[in-house]
Design a protein around this motif. Structure first.
Motif, short mmCIF file in Angstrom:
data_model
loop_
_atom_site.label_atom_id
_atom_site.label_comp_id
_atom_site.label_asym_id
_atom_site.label_seq_id
_atom_site.Cartn_x
_atom_site.Cartn_y
_atom_site.Cartn_z
N PHE A 52 -5.20 -23.32 -2.61
CA PHE A 52 -5.21 -24.01 -3.89
C PHE A 52 -3.86 -23.86 -4.59
N LEU A 53 -2.97 -23.04 -3.97
CA LEU A 53 -1.60 -22.90 -4.45
C LEU A 53 -0.65 -23.11 -3.28
N THR A 54 0.51 -23.65 -3.54
CA THR A 54 1.51 -23.77 -2.49
C THR A 54 2.07 -22.39 -2.17
N ASP A 55 2.68 -22.27 -0.99
CA ASP A 55 3.26 -20.97 -0.61
C ASP A 55 4.30 -20.52 -1.63
N GLU A 56 5.08 -21.47 -2.11
CA GLU A 56 6.13 -21.13 -3.07
C GLU A 56 5.56 -20.57 -4.36
N VAL A 57 4.49 -21.23 -4.88
CA VAL A 57 3.88 -20.76 -6.12
C VAL A 57 3.22 -19.39 -5.92
N MET A 58 2.52 -19.22 -4.80
CA MET A 58 1.85 -17.95 -4.53
C MET A 58 2.86 -16.81 -4.47
N VAL A 59 3.99 -17.04 -3.76
CA VAL A 59 5.02 -16.00 -3.66
C VAL A 59 5.63 -15.74 -5.03
N ARG A 60 5.86 -16.82 -5.79
CA ARG A 60 6.46 -16.66 -7.12
C ARG A 60 5.57 -15.83 -8.04
N VAL A 61 4.24 -16.06 -7.98
CA VAL A 61 3.31 -15.29 -8.82
C VAL A 61 3.34 -13.82 -8.43
N PHE A 62 3.27 -13.55 -7.14
CA PHE A 62 3.29 -12.15 -6.70
C PHE A 62 4.61 -11.47 -7.07
N LEU A 63 5.74 -12.19 -6.88
CA LEU A 63 7.03 -11.60 -7.21
C LEU A 63 7.15 -11.30 -8.70
N ARG A 64 6.54 -12.15 -9.53
CA ARG A 64 6.55 -11.89 -10.96
C ARG A 64 5.83 -10.58 -11.27
N PHE A 65 4.73 -10.36 -10.59
CA PHE A 65 3.97 -9.13 -10.83
C PHE A 65 4.69 -7.88 -10.34
N THR A 66 5.61 -8.03 -9.36
CA THR A 66 6.34 -6.84 -8.88
C THR A 66 7.24 -6.25 -9.95
N GLY A 67 7.49 -7.01 -11.03
CA GLY A 67 8.29 -6.49 -12.14
C GLY A 67 7.45 -6.08 -13.33
N ASP A 68 6.13 -6.01 -13.17
CA ASP A 68 5.24 -5.65 -14.28
C ASP A 68 5.51 -4.22 -14.73
N ILE A 69 5.20 -3.94 -15.99
CA ILE A 69 5.46 -2.60 -16.52
C ILE A 69 4.47 -1.57 -16.01
N TYR A 70 3.33 -2.05 -15.50
CA TYR A 70 2.30 -1.13 -15.01
C TYR A 70 2.48 -0.93 -13.50
N PRO A 71 2.61 0.34 -13.07
CA PRO A 71 2.83 0.61 -11.63
C PRO A 71 1.71 0.08 -10.73
N VAL A 72 0.46 0.16 -11.22
CA VAL A 72 -0.64 -0.27 -10.38
C VAL A 72 -0.56 -1.77 -10.09
N LEU A 73 -0.05 -2.55 -11.06
CA LEU A 73 0.11 -3.99 -10.82
C LEU A 73 1.28 -4.25 -9.87
N ARG A 74 2.34 -3.47 -10.00
CA ARG A 74 3.46 -3.64 -9.06
C ARG A 74 2.99 -3.34 -7.64
N ARG A 75 2.23 -2.27 -7.51
CA ARG A 75 1.71 -1.93 -6.17
C ARG A 75 0.80 -3.01 -5.62
N ASP A 76 -0.16 -3.49 -6.44
CA ASP A 76 -1.08 -4.54 -5.99
C ASP A 76 -0.34 -5.82 -5.63
N ALA A 77 0.72 -6.12 -6.38
CA ALA A 77 1.50 -7.33 -6.10
C ALA A 77 2.20 -7.23 -4.74
N ILE A 78 2.75 -6.04 -4.46
CA ILE A 78 3.40 -5.85 -3.15
C ILE A 78 2.38 -5.95 -2.03
N ASP A 79 1.21 -5.34 -2.24
CA ASP A 79 0.15 -5.44 -1.24
C ASP A 79 -0.26 -6.89 -1.03
N GLY A 80 -0.32 -7.67 -2.13
CA GLY A 80 -0.65 -9.09 -2.01
C GLY A 80 0.39 -9.86 -1.22
#
Length: 899
Positions: free
Chosen positions: A166-194
């Motif tokens: 339901f998302l293009t590869d580009e959008v999916m990667v962009r969303v995850f990469l945005r989360f890798t810069g989140d202030i909360y470590p658990v979200l950064r970790r989950d984003a990398i796992d994603g």
């Protein structure tokens, strides 16, 4: 139905847009019970769900009620799949920008998705999520909303192939990469796992720029303050390196892989154990690394080139990471899990680089002394892969340490070491012989691992044809020099060496003319043990045929039995081996007569073990013959022990009592074999009678003056042998000594010299004489009842096999500490023929003790009528010695009072 209807009505009234209406939490709990109850009718379920869905828009101001309602619907969706889509659509419509409501809705959607089947849950989510909604929620300032939408995306990505995108590869990667810069470590970790999950699922369908982009962000995160973020980042660096090594992107792959490899190496000294483990796991994924960088990882010093001493690895000012000593730090780590991970990674790269393999073998060998069994096993696994790929250059200095693993306390380590030996190419004959000797010592220390050791010896012999031929010639010379050479293969060392010798001729049909024929002959009795070790490699029939065709045995495979050549029936194969073993057993007597009782005993144990192995797959007909030969070998073992006792008679360890005990066992074993079988030949009967005479000779040697009864018994046996025309030199010599009234003791050794034990011919028509007992209505938990001091009855089912009408059978019953009671079994009361007789009878036991409970041992015995002297017995029992025909049964009794 009235109760169900009463619950629906109040929920329906909640649809009233009256702002003063307060939702009834009790009714909501009742609705939950209805929806989760499998007995609730479908109509009630539909009406209850409809009521809840209509109530949702009016609950946004009551967080507690809204959360409970959404929880009830989330629990109901997977239980009622037909309602799942409508529930999800209605819940999704509540995402209206209100932070609290959106968080609760996302939690409910995640619960529904994870509770449904993988494909169903993912498909439901992809049908309601779109790009605008995802980007909006991902940009929320509320932690719970970002956390929930991130977890939903990770869930969907893991099942992308099943549910569609339901998302293009580009959008999916962009969303995850945005989360890798989140202030909360658990979200950064989950984003990398994603991202890792995305790259794994879409591995072949993404352009090389995607892993390059992910790699850049991951390298920026490997220095994160949070331990779990660093773990996830290192994992993604390894995954990106693995993917980039597989893709054609027009760049210098070796240089790119070197950079990635050194970046990961920088994490090998991280303070976190989890990070170090993940770092070495990631190193194993990065391929195409240059030898220079790999060699640097084995040295803590920066390696210089031969010209000018310049560094092999060119580092600019901005390049801080370095691979120096990464693997050294790993295999020296204080935590065994890190050492294990480093060992595994080291072995992966050793397979891909010969130069690196030559240097890494020293470190892998050092790991063989590690305190952790799992580390030693990992090192062995790495060496095994290197050996299988031809990358293991074995040096003589390594063999001593490696062969020491054969005596490791862990059976898994010993097995792993033998697996490597099976593939090794040893450079020198001395190393080959040393390896064979260590495996033989391994066999002597761990005889239960014989199959694995034999297979390793066979593989060594097969892989070193010239070396094994040299060993074969030495073994043949040793046998020729030994006066009793045809018996030496009973020793573990001889059996193991024979396996080495026949390996090359058997596997490749090479060296057959050069291999001494005598070795093939002596390998025949080892057929069962060898075939078990080589199962899956050679068929037992093929193995027997090969050994016989190349041996000096007069009868060849095509002359054994007609069925073998045409059908290859396993029973016939067993009978063929039994025939050869029966001939070989007779050779044991030459050792006994030569006062080599210990060697004879070892040889007979080897034959017994062979029979036990063969019996595992034997038919019922073959089991009878195997049982006969087992009893026969036991008799020879006792004779061997007795002979050893007589040879040591003048020593301080001699005891008359021990002689009598062995003679009683031997006499009992002879009665057992004489009265447990029928259908044997005249030659077999004569041989068994002569063995009985031999017992008498030993008995006379202990007695200064033989009793008249013993002399009468001995003469009776000689008369029997004369009647059936079976007077051998041994029998004639005994008769002469008795007639001349000479001392049998003085002439013991001369009598043993003339006694012949050439083995028994195979008797195919032999049948077992046996009995079966079944106690009716008795076990240890439900014993039979009795009145102390009065007779008690035992209901028995008795089955007799191959008994004659002239046989005298008795039921033997005994209680500990008391004389046994005998009951005569009249065969006229049995139904059936001589082959099978059956009878059910109530047997009284008269001597019940005056105690609360007791047990009776019951068995069927046969009276040895052909024994030629009477033994004093009780009047109500047998007049001659007896031997058991059935397995002893325990019958339990409990007094009436104790019940």
């Amino acid at each position: 139905m009235e109760e169900e209807g009463s619950l629906v009505q109040p929920l329906t009234t909640t649809c009233n847009p009256n702002p003063l209406f307060q939702f009834d939490l009790t009714s909501l709990s009742s609705a939950q019970a209805l929806l989760l109850n499998p007995s609730t009718s479908i109509d009630t379920i539909h009406s209850t769900v409809d009521s809840l869905l209509l109530s949702l828009p009016h609950l946004s101001t009551n967080a507690t009620s809204l959360s409970l309602a959404l929880s009830v619907l989330a629990q109901s969706a997977p239980l009622h799949p037909s309602l799942s889509q409508s529930i999800v659509s209605s819940v999704r419509s509540l995402i209206n920008g209100q932070d609290r409501t959106s968080s609760a809705v996302l939690s409910a959607l995640l619960s529904i998705a994870t509770s449904c089947h993988n494909e169903d849950g993912s498909s439901i989510l992809t049908s309601i999520l779109d790009e605008d909604l995802v980007l909006s929620l991902a940009s929320s300032g509320v932690y719970k909303i970002r956390s929930r939408i991130l977890r939903l995306l990770v869930f969907v990505v893991g099942r992308w192939k099943c549910s569609g995108k339901f998302l293009t590869d580009e959008v999916m990667v962009r969303v995850f990469l945005r989360f890798t810069g989140d202030i909360y470590p658990v979200l950064r970790r989950d984003a990398i796992d994603g991202l890792c999950e995305f790259l794994t699922v879409a591995r072949d369908g993404v352009d090389f720029c995607v892993p390059e982009c992910c790699l850049e962000h991951a390298i920026g995160l490997i220095g994160d303050d949070d331990e779990f973020v660093r773990v996830a980042a290192v994992r993604m660096v390894g995954l990106c390196g693995e993917m980039l090594g597989e893709k054609e992107n027009g760049v210098d792959k070796i240089g790119q892989m070197d950079t990635i490899f050194t970046q990961i190496c920088s994490m090998a000294r991280d303070m976190s154990v989890k990070v170090r483990i993940e770092a070495f796991n990631a190193l194993g994924k990065v391929k195409l690394v240059s030898d220079a960088v790999l060699m640097q990882s084995l040295s803590k010093k920066i390696l210089g080139s031969k010209n000018g001493g310049k560094s092999i690895i060119k580092l600019d000012k901005a390049s801080k990471p370095c691979a120096a000593g990464a693997y050294i730090h790993g295999i020296e780590d204080e935590f065994y899990v890190v050492r294990k991970s480093a060992c595994r990674s080291l072995g992966i790269h050793a397979v891909m680089s010969i130069k690196f393999a030559d240097d890494s073998i020293n470190y892998l060998m050092d790991l063989m002394n590690d305190d952790s069994e799992s580390v030693r096993l990992e090192a062995l696994d790495s060496l095994f892969r290197m050996t299988a790929q031809g990358c293991l250059n074995v040096q003589e200095k390594h063999m001593h340490m490696f062969l020491g693993l054969l005596t490791d306390m862990s059976s898994l380590v010993r097995h792993g070491a033998r697996k490597i030996l099976q593939l090794m190419k040893l450079p020198k004959l001395e190393i080959f012989k040393s390896t064979v000797n260590e495996l033989i010592a391994n066999l002597e220390k761990y005889p239960e691992e014989e199959e694995g050791i034999f297979f390793s010896l066979f593989s060594l012999g097969k892989n070193h044809r010239e070396f094994s031929l040299n060993v074969a010639k030495d073994l043949a010379k040793q046998i020729k020099r030994t006066s009793k050479g045809d018996l030496t293969f009973a020793k573990p060392s001889m059996a193991a060496t024979l396996v080495v010798c026949i390996a090359s001729p058997l596997s490749e049909n090479e060296n057959v003319p050069d291999t001494p024929v005598v070795l093939f002959s002596y390998a025949v009795p080892l057929l069962g043990r060898i075939s078990r070790a080589l199962q899956g490699t050679f068929d037992q029939h093929f193995l027997l045929t090969f050994l016989l065709d190349h041996s000096n045995i007069k009868w060849k495979s095509q002359d054994l039995m007609p069925e073998i050549a045409s059908k290859g029936i396993s029973e016939d194969l067993m009978q063929s081996v039994i025939k050869f073993i029966s001939k070989s057993v007779g050779d044991a007597w030459s050792l006994i007569k030569g006062s080599n009782g210990n060697d004879a005993e070892k040889f007979l144990r080897s034959c017994m073990k062979e029979l036990e192995i063969i019996s595992l797959n034997a038919s019922q007909a073959a089991i009878t013959t195997l049982d006969f030969f087992s009893k026969y070998i036991q008799i020879l073992q006792l004779i061997s022990k007795i002979q050893c006792k007589f040879d040591s008679r003048n020593s301080t360890t001699f005891h008359i009592k021990s002689h009598h005990i062995l003679l009683e066992k031997l006499d009992s074993a002879l009665r057992k074999i004489r009265y447990s079988f029928t259908g044997w030949t005249k030659e077999v009967e004569c041989h068994i009678l002569e063995l009985s005479l031999l017992v008498d000779v030993f008995t006379f040697s202990l007695a200064r003056i033989p009793s008249n009864e013993h002399l009468k018994n001995l003469l009776s046996k000689i008369s029997h042998l004369e009647a059936i025309s079976c007077l051998s030199d041994f029998t004639k010599e005994i008769k002469r000594l008795i007639e001349e009234r000479s001392s049998v003791m003085v002439n013991l050794h001369s009598l043993l010299k003339v006694f012949e034990c050439s083995g028994l011919e195979f008797v195919r028509e032999m049948k077992p004489i046996k009995a079966e007992l079944k106690v009716v209505g008795d076990d240890s938990e439900n014993p039979l009842t009795f009145v102390p001091g009065l007779p008690a009855g035992i209901r028995l089912w008795i089955t007799l096999h191959n008994t004659s009408s002239t046989d005298r059978l008795w039921l033997h019953m005994s209680v500990r500490g008391r004389r046994p009671q005998y009951v005569f079994l009249d065969l006229s009361n049995f139904e059936g023929s001589e082959e099978v007789r059956k009878c059910s009878s109530l047997i009284p036991f008269y001597k019940t003790p005056k105690i609360a409970s007791f047990e009776i041992r019951v068995c069927i015995v046969i009276e040895c009528l052909s024994e030629h002297y009477e033994v004093l017995k009780e009047r109500d029992g047998p007049k001659y010695d007896v031997t058991e025909l059935s397995v002893e049964k325990l019958v339990y009794f409990s007094s009436v009072k104790s019940r």
